[in-house]
Design a protein around this motif. Structure first.
Motif, PDB file in Angstrom:
ATOM      1  N   MET A   1      38.391  59.910  37.707  1.00  0.00           N
ATOM      2  CA  MET A   1      37.504  59.216  36.785  1.00  0.00           C
ATOM      3  C   MET A   1      36.811  58.103  37.558  1.00  0.00           C
ATOM      4  SD  MET A   1      38.458  57.325  33.211  1.00  0.00           S
ATOM      5  CE  MET A   1      39.171  58.845  32.599  1.00  0.00           C
ATOM      6  N   SER A   2      35.516  58.071  37.574  1.00  0.00           N
ATOM      7  CA  SER A   2      34.768  57.131  38.374  1.00  0.00           C
ATOM      8  C   SER A   2      34.965  55.724  37.867  1.00  0.00           C
ATOM      9  CB  SER A   2      33.273  57.488  38.338  1.00  0.00           C
ATOM     10  OG  SER A   2      32.787  57.415  37.015  1.00  0.00           O
ATOM     11  N   GLY A   3      35.146  54.794  38.805  1.00  0.00           N
ATOM     12  CA  GLY A   3      35.242  53.380  38.461  1.00  0.00           C
ATOM     13  C   GLY A   3      36.574  52.969  37.898  1.00  0.00           C
ATOM     14  N   GLU A   4      37.556  53.860  37.884  1.00  0.00           N
ATOM     15  CA  GLU A   4      38.807  53.510  37.228  1.00  0.00           C
ATOM     16  C   GLU A   4      39.621  52.498  38.026  1.00  0.00           C
ATOM     17  OE1 GLU A   4      41.270  57.450  38.762  1.00  0.00           O
ATOM     18  OE2 GLU A   4      41.307  56.884  36.661  1.00  0.00           O
ATOM     19  N   HIS A   5      39.316  52.317  39.349  1.00  0.00           N
ATOM     20  CA  HIS A   5      40.043  51.344  40.148  1.00  0.00           C
ATOM     21  C   HIS A   5      39.175  50.143  40.506  1.00  0.00           C
ATOM     22  CE1 HIS A   5      43.577  53.853  40.494  1.00  0.00           C
ATOM     23  NE2 HIS A   5      42.816  54.867  40.864  1.00  0.00           N
ATOM     24  N   GLU A   6      38.067  49.934  39.798  1.00  0.00           N
ATOM     25  CA  GLU A   6      37.234  48.763  40.021  1.00  0.00           C
ATOM     26  C   GLU A   6      37.997  47.519  39.577  1.00  0.00           C
ATOM     27  OE1 GLU A   6      33.693  49.471  37.883  1.00  0.00           O
ATOM     28  OE2 GLU A   6      32.999  51.074  39.191  1.00  0.00           O
ATOM     29  N   GLY A   7      37.596  46.366  40.140  1.00  0.00           N
ATOM     30  CA  GLY A   7      38.259  45.125  39.806  1.00  0.00           C
ATOM     31  C   GLY A   7      38.177  44.811  38.319  1.00  0.00           C
ATOM     32  N   LEU A   8      39.278  44.309  37.790  1.00  0.00           N
ATOM     33  CA  LEU A   8      39.344  43.899  36.394  1.00  0.00           C
ATOM     34  C   LEU A   8      39.106  42.393  36.357  1.00  0.00           C
ATOM     35  CD1 LEU A   8      39.982  44.338  33.399  1.00  0.00           C
ATOM     36  CD2 LEU A   8      42.422  44.259  33.981  1.00  0.00           C
ATOM     37  N   VAL A   9      37.892  41.984  35.985  1.00  0.00           N
ATOM     38  CA  VAL A   9      37.512  40.569  35.982  1.00  0.00           C
ATOM     39  C   VAL A   9      38.064  39.916  34.721  1.00  0.00           C
ATOM     40  CG1 VAL A   9      35.609  38.927  36.038  1.00  0.00           C
ATOM     41  CG2 VAL A   9      35.421  41.094  37.280  1.00  0.00           C
ATOM     42  N   LEU A  10      38.922  38.914  34.910  1.00  0.00           N
ATOM     43  CA  LEU A  10      39.588  38.267  33.783  1.00  0.00           C
ATOM     44  C   LEU A  10      39.150  36.817  33.595  1.00  0.00           C
ATOM     45  CD1 LEU A  10      43.112  39.774  34.456  1.00  0.00           C
ATOM     46  CD2 LEU A  10      41.490  40.460  32.685  1.00  0.00           C
ATOM     47  N   THR A  11      38.952  36.095  34.700  1.00  0.00           N
ATOM     48  CA  THR A  11      38.402  34.743  34.646  1.00  0.00           C
ATOM     49  C   THR A  11      37.380  34.624  35.768  1.00  0.00           C
ATOM     50  OG1 THR A  11      39.989  33.708  36.172  1.00  0.00           O
ATOM     51  CG2 THR A  11      40.669  33.898  33.864  1.00  0.00           C
ATOM     52  N   GLU A  12      36.778  33.469  35.889  1.00  0.00           N
ATOM     53  CA  GLU A  12      35.767  33.282  36.927  1.00  0.00           C
ATOM     54  C   GLU A  12      36.348  33.401  38.329  1.00  0.00           C
ATOM     55  OE1 GLU A  12      33.843  29.594  36.192  1.00  0.00           O
ATOM     56  OE2 GLU A  12      32.873  30.249  34.341  1.00  0.00           O
ATOM     57  N   ASP A  13      37.649  33.110  38.467  1.00  0.00           N
ATOM     58  CA  ASP A  13      38.253  33.177  39.804  1.00  0.00           C
ATOM     59  C   ASP A  13      39.438  34.142  39.868  1.00  0.00           C
ATOM     60  OD1 ASP A  13      39.906  31.721  38.216  1.00  0.00           O
ATOM     61  OD2 ASP A  13      40.346  30.163  39.692  1.00  0.00           O
ATOM     62  N   LEU A  14      39.513  35.080  38.925  1.00  0.00           N
ATOM     63  CA  LEU A  14      40.605  36.057  38.950  1.00  0.00           C
ATOM     64  C   LEU A  14      40.086  37.443  38.626  1.00  0.00           C
ATOM     65  CD1 LEU A  14      43.655  36.606  39.225  1.00  0.00           C
ATOM     66  CD2 LEU A  14      43.842  36.270  36.744  1.00  0.00           C
ATOM     67  N   SER A  15      40.178  38.324  39.605  1.00  0.00           N
ATOM     68  CA  SER A  15      39.821  39.728  39.430  1.00  0.00           C
ATOM     69  C   SER A  15      40.949  40.560  40.025  1.00  0.00           C
ATOM     70  CB  SER A  15      38.494  40.034  40.138  1.00  0.00           C
ATOM     71  OG  SER A  15      38.153  41.395  39.991  1.00  0.00           O
ATOM     72  N   LEU A  16      41.638  41.338  39.190  1.00  0.00           N
ATOM     73  CA  LEU A  16      42.798  42.102  39.620  1.00  0.00           C
ATOM     74  C   LEU A  16      42.465  43.578  39.779  1.00  0.00           C
ATOM     75  CD1 LEU A  16      45.492  40.475  37.294  1.00  0.00           C
ATOM     76  CD2 LEU A  16      44.910  39.854  39.659  1.00  0.00           C
ATOM     77  N   VAL A  17      43.333  44.284  40.493  1.00  0.00           N
ATOM     78  CA  VAL A  17      43.146  45.722  40.723  1.00  0.00           C
ATOM     79  C   VAL A  17      43.981  46.483  39.700  1.00  0.00           C
ATOM     80  CG1 VAL A  17      43.384  47.619  42.348  1.00  0.00           C
ATOM     81  CG2 VAL A  17      42.742  45.344  43.171  1.00  0.00           C
ATOM     82  N   PRO A  18      43.358  47.173  38.741  1.00  0.00           N
ATOM     83  CA  PRO A  18      44.121  47.910  37.730  1.00  0.00           C
ATOM     84  C   PRO A  18      44.606  49.248  38.263  1.00  0.00           C
ATOM     85  CG  PRO A  18      41.788  48.181  37.330  1.00  0.00           C
ATOM     86  CD  PRO A  18      41.904  47.242  38.513  1.00  0.00           C
ATOM     87  N   ASN A  19      45.573  49.828  37.572  1.00  0.00           N
ATOM     88  CA  ASN A  19      46.046  51.169  37.919  1.00  0.00           C
ATOM     89  C   ASN A  19      45.011  52.217  37.538  1.00  0.00           C
ATOM     90  OD1 ASN A  19      48.383  49.765  38.468  1.00  0.00           O
ATOM     91  ND2 ASN A  19      49.400  50.359  36.574  1.00  0.00           N
ATOM     92  N   GLY A  20      44.261  51.933  36.507  1.00  0.00           N
ATOM     93  CA  GLY A  20      43.281  52.880  35.985  1.00  0.00           C
ATOM     94  C   GLY A  20      43.190  52.743  34.482  1.00  0.00           C
ATOM     95  N   ARG A  21      42.465  53.647  33.874  1.00  0.00           N
ATOM     96  CA  ARG A  21      42.322  53.636  32.422  1.00  0.00           C
ATOM     97  C   ARG A  21      43.393  54.531  31.808  1.00  0.00           C
ATOM     98  NH1 ARG A  21      35.721  54.213  32.233  1.00  0.00           N
ATOM     99  NH2 ARG A  21      35.268  52.120  33.049  1.00  0.00           N
ATOM    100  N   PRO A  22      44.183  53.986  30.894  1.00  0.00           N
ATOM    101  CA  PRO A  22      45.291  54.769  30.343  1.00  0.00           C
ATOM    102  C   PRO A  22      44.848  55.878  29.404  1.00  0.00           C
ATOM    103  CG  PRO A  22      45.146  52.646  29.255  1.00  0.00           C
ATOM    104  CD  PRO A  22      44.175  52.599  30.390  1.00  0.00           C
ATOM    105  N   ALA A  23      43.772  55.654  28.677  1.00  0.00           N
ATOM    106  CA  ALA A  23      43.322  56.669  27.714  1.00  0.00           C
ATOM    107  C   ALA A  23      41.944  56.310  27.207  1.00  0.00           C
ATOM    108  CB  ALA A  23      44.300  56.771  26.538  1.00  0.00           C
ATOM    109  N   GLY A  24      41.016  57.266  27.302  1.00  0.00           N
ATOM    110  CA  GLY A  24      39.708  57.097  26.701  1.00  0.00           C
ATOM    111  C   GLY A  24      38.834  56.076  27.389  1.00  0.00           C
TER     112      GLY A  24
END
Length: 279
Positions: free
Chosen positions: A1-24
């Motif tokens: 699935m394209s983009g599923e490991h893109e950074g998850l931006v949560l605050t202005e100085d925090l972007s984490l690496v997600p496992n992916g999209r769990p569903a949908g």
């Protein structure tokens, strides 16, 4: 699935690496039922508040009937006044009213000292409720009547005052969840659980995870203690996997599957001073 490991931006100085999209790929707060749940709560709060306000309006209208209904008027003589105290001065006025050649005594009680009401032997004009002959208004002495109405109206207003915070918090919670979720899907994230703090109905979990630059970051996720029981019961050092999405400014939706239900929350990164005090 394209983009599923893109950074998850949560605050202005925090972007984490997600496992992916769990569903949908749909909006997280819609797919999880959070939107439906919060909207149902909001509607209930609005109905309750509107009902209490309507009941207050109806009660106030009934209490002020002597002033907006055209009651028949007649003369009355003050036979006796009796003052007593019960959280303030009260005065009972015994009024003699003559009708069809017969005199009857009607009692008027006012939340005021007798000095604010007609004295013994004084002739006054009274307006009599046609449906309840023992209910009347002494024309020209409306202060005590309004004091009684004000007290009763205040009591009637209490349910509306109690329900107002309910509707206010429901509106704030709904808007906050909508802002946090937007049209963004869930992302699955695995982090190391460090510690937690509990305050009333809220849990704040201290977590560590790798950010988009490959650095380990410490951050806090806060939300409903009841809905995030997985954070309440997690042992220190355990790897916790949960679902997350946010608006990039600290407002997030959190779901710890199997340990509660989706809930609005907040996320922030402690500054250096906070980190030093925590270690």
């Amino acid at each position: 699935m394209s983009g599923e490991h893109e950074g998850l931006v949560l605050t202005e100085d925090l972007s984490l690496v997600p496992n992916g999209r769990p569903a949908g790929n749909g909006p997280a707060w819609v797919e999880s039922g959070l939107r439906r749940r919060l909207l149902r709560r909001l509607r209930l709060a609005i109905v309750i508040t509107a009902t209490t306000i309507l009941l207050w309006v109806a009660g106030f209208w009934y209490l002020t009937r002597p002033f907006h209904e055209d009651w028949p008027r007649t003369a009355a003589t003050v036979e006796l006044t009796d003052q007593f105290y019960a959280k303030g001065a009260h005065c009972q006025v015994h009024l003699g009213i003559t009708s069809s050649g017969q005199t009857r005594t009607v009692l008027f009680s006012g939340y005021a000292p007798c000095s604010d009401l007609p004295s013994r032997g004084q002739v006054v004009t009274v307006a009599i409720d046609p449906d309840h002959p023992d209910s009347l208004r002494i024309i020209g002495y409306d202060g005590p009547a309004w004091a009684d109405i004000g007290f009763a109206a205040t009591i009637l207003a209490l349910p509306a005052l109690w329900s107002s915070p309910f509707v206010l918090t429901s509106v704030v919670r709904f808007r906050r969840a909508r802002k946090a979720g937007g049209d963004r899907p869930w992302q699955e994230l695995t982090a190391r659980f460090v510690s937690r703090s509990l305050y009333k109905g809220t849990v704040s979990a201290r977590l560590e995870a790798v950010d988009a630059d490959g650095k380990e970051r410490t951050f806090f996720v806060s939300g409903s203690r009841k809905d995030l029981s997985g954070f309440v019961n997690a042992p220190a050092g355990a790897a916790v996997t949960f679902w997350l999405t946010g608006d990039g400014h600290g407002n997030v939706l959190v779901n710890h599957p199997g340990s509660g239900r989706p809930t609005p929350g907040s996320i922030y990164v402690p500054n250096n001073f906070e980190l030093r005090t925590l270690t």
